[in-house]
Design a protein around this motif. Structure first.
Motif, PDB file in Angstrom:
ATOM      1  N   VAL A  13       8.928   2.107   6.796  1.00 17.26           N
ATOM      2  CA  VAL A  13       8.220   3.100   5.240  1.00 17.26           C
ATOM      3  C   VAL A  13       9.371   3.279   4.135  1.00 17.26           C
ATOM      4  O   VAL A  13       9.926   3.940   5.040  1.00 17.26           O
ATOM      5  CB  VAL A  13       6.923   3.761   5.924  1.00 17.26           C
TER       6      VAL A  13
ATOM      7  N   ASP B 206       5.510   3.886   0.719  1.00 15.33           N
ATOM      8  CA  ASP B 206       5.923   2.573   0.176  1.00 15.33           C
ATOM      9  C   ASP B 206       5.215   1.954   1.881  1.00 15.33           C
ATOM     10  O   ASP B 206       6.643   1.928   2.558  1.00 15.33           O
ATOM     11  CB  ASP B 206       6.502   1.892  -0.436  1.00 15.33           C
ATOM     12  N   LEU B 207       4.596   1.826   2.127  1.00 18.21           N
ATOM     13  CA  LEU B 207       4.637   0.686   3.237  1.00 18.21           C
ATOM     14  C   LEU B 207       4.108  -0.684   3.425  1.00 18.21           C
ATOM     15  O   LEU B 207       3.996  -1.238   4.039  1.00 18.21           O
ATOM     16  CB  LEU B 207       2.997   1.337   4.205  1.00 18.21           C
ATOM     17  N   SER B 208       4.245  -1.551   2.138  1.00 12.68           N
ATOM     18  CA  SER B 208       4.307  -3.283   2.231  1.00 12.68           C
ATOM     19  C   SER B 208       4.896  -3.181   2.602  1.00 12.68           C
ATOM     20  O   SER B 208       5.406  -4.415   3.598  1.00 12.68           O
ATOM     21  CB  SER B 208       4.271  -3.193   0.844  1.00 12.68           C
ATOM     22  N   LYS B 209       6.442  -3.230   3.847  1.00 13.32           N
ATOM     23  CA  LYS B 209       7.034  -3.248   4.788  1.00 13.32           C
ATOM     24  C   LYS B 209       7.088  -3.218   6.012  1.00 13.32           C
ATOM     25  O   LYS B 209       7.884  -3.456   6.741  1.00 13.32           O
ATOM     26  CB  LYS B 209       8.531  -3.433   3.978  1.00 13.32           C
ATOM     27  N   SER B 210       6.296  -2.562   6.304  1.00 11.82           N
ATOM     28  CA  SER B 210       5.955  -1.482   7.353  1.00 11.82           C
ATOM     29  C   SER B 210       5.976  -2.630   8.557  1.00 11.82           C
ATOM     30  O   SER B 210       5.619  -3.501   8.508  1.00 11.82           O
ATOM     31  CB  SER B 210       4.819  -0.674   6.964  1.00 11.82           C
TER      32      SER B 210
ATOM     33  N   MET C 150       1.097  -1.535  -0.202  1.00 12.19           N
ATOM     34  CA  MET C 150       0.018  -0.043   0.287  1.00 12.19           C
ATOM     35  C   MET C 150       0.870   1.278   0.022  1.00 12.19           C
ATOM     36  O   MET C 150       1.598   1.348   0.400  1.00 12.19           O
ATOM     37  CB  MET C 150      -1.053  -0.188   1.455  1.00 12.19           C
ATOM     38  N   ARG C 151       0.152   2.266  -0.843  1.00 11.04           N
ATOM     39  CA  ARG C 151       0.929   3.397  -0.585  1.00 11.04           C
ATOM     40  C   ARG C 151       0.353   4.646   0.605  1.00 11.04           C
ATOM     41  O   ARG C 151      -0.599   5.030  -0.285  1.00 11.04           O
ATOM     42  CB  ARG C 151       1.870   4.043  -2.024  1.00 11.04           C
TER      43      ARG C 151
ATOM     44  N   GLU D 127       8.957   7.177  -1.207  1.00 12.05           N
ATOM     45  CA  GLU D 127       9.306   7.167  -2.501  1.00 12.05           C
ATOM     46  C   GLU D 127       9.305   8.084  -3.414  1.00 12.05           C
ATOM     47  O   GLU D 127       9.900   8.696  -4.380  1.00 12.05           O
ATOM     48  CB  GLU D 127       8.366   6.463  -3.596  1.00 12.05           C
TER      49      GLU D 127
ATOM     50  N   ASN E 135      -4.370   7.229   3.075  1.00 14.27           N
ATOM     51  CA  ASN E 135      -3.828   5.994   1.834  1.00 14.27           C
ATOM     52  C   ASN E 135      -3.874   6.663   0.101  1.00 14.27           C
ATOM     53  O   ASN E 135      -4.483   7.567   0.282  1.00 14.27           O
ATOM     54  CB  ASN E 135      -4.655   5.208   1.685  1.00 14.27           C
TER      55      ASN E 135
END
Length: 89
Positions: A28, A49-53, A1-2, A31, A79
């Motif tokens: 986070v 980019d929160l994909s690895k938060s 999610m960004r 980008e 979001n």
């Protein structure tokens, strides 16, 4: 999610560092970033980019909001989809 992070307030030393520190601690990735100072008013927009938060969105939102209150600025995270929908006519 960004997501989109916005920061607005009177310019102070270390604002970018303080916001980036929270994002880094939360894993986070920034980008893209844009910032400017209009007279004494600091404005910054970050696409993140929160994909690895390592924390929940609501927790990150609270941490950024608390920092904003601490340094006298408004810091919001939204979001990316909601941000785009709000700015589409």
């Amino acid at each position: 999610m960004r997501a989109v992070v916005t920061v607005i307030g009177k310019d102070k030393i270390g604002v970018i560092y303080r916001v980036s520190e929270i994002l880094s601690q939360s894993k986070v990735n920034i980008e893209d970033i844009s910032q400017t100072i209009l007279q004494d008013v600091f404005t910054m927009v970050m696409l993140v980019d929160l994909s690895k938060s390592n924390c929940q969105f609501s927790e990150l939102k609270d941490r950024l909001s608390t920092l904003g209150k601490e340094i006298g600025m408004t810091i919001r995270i939204q979001n990316e989809d909601i941000f785009n929908a709000m700015h589409t006519i």
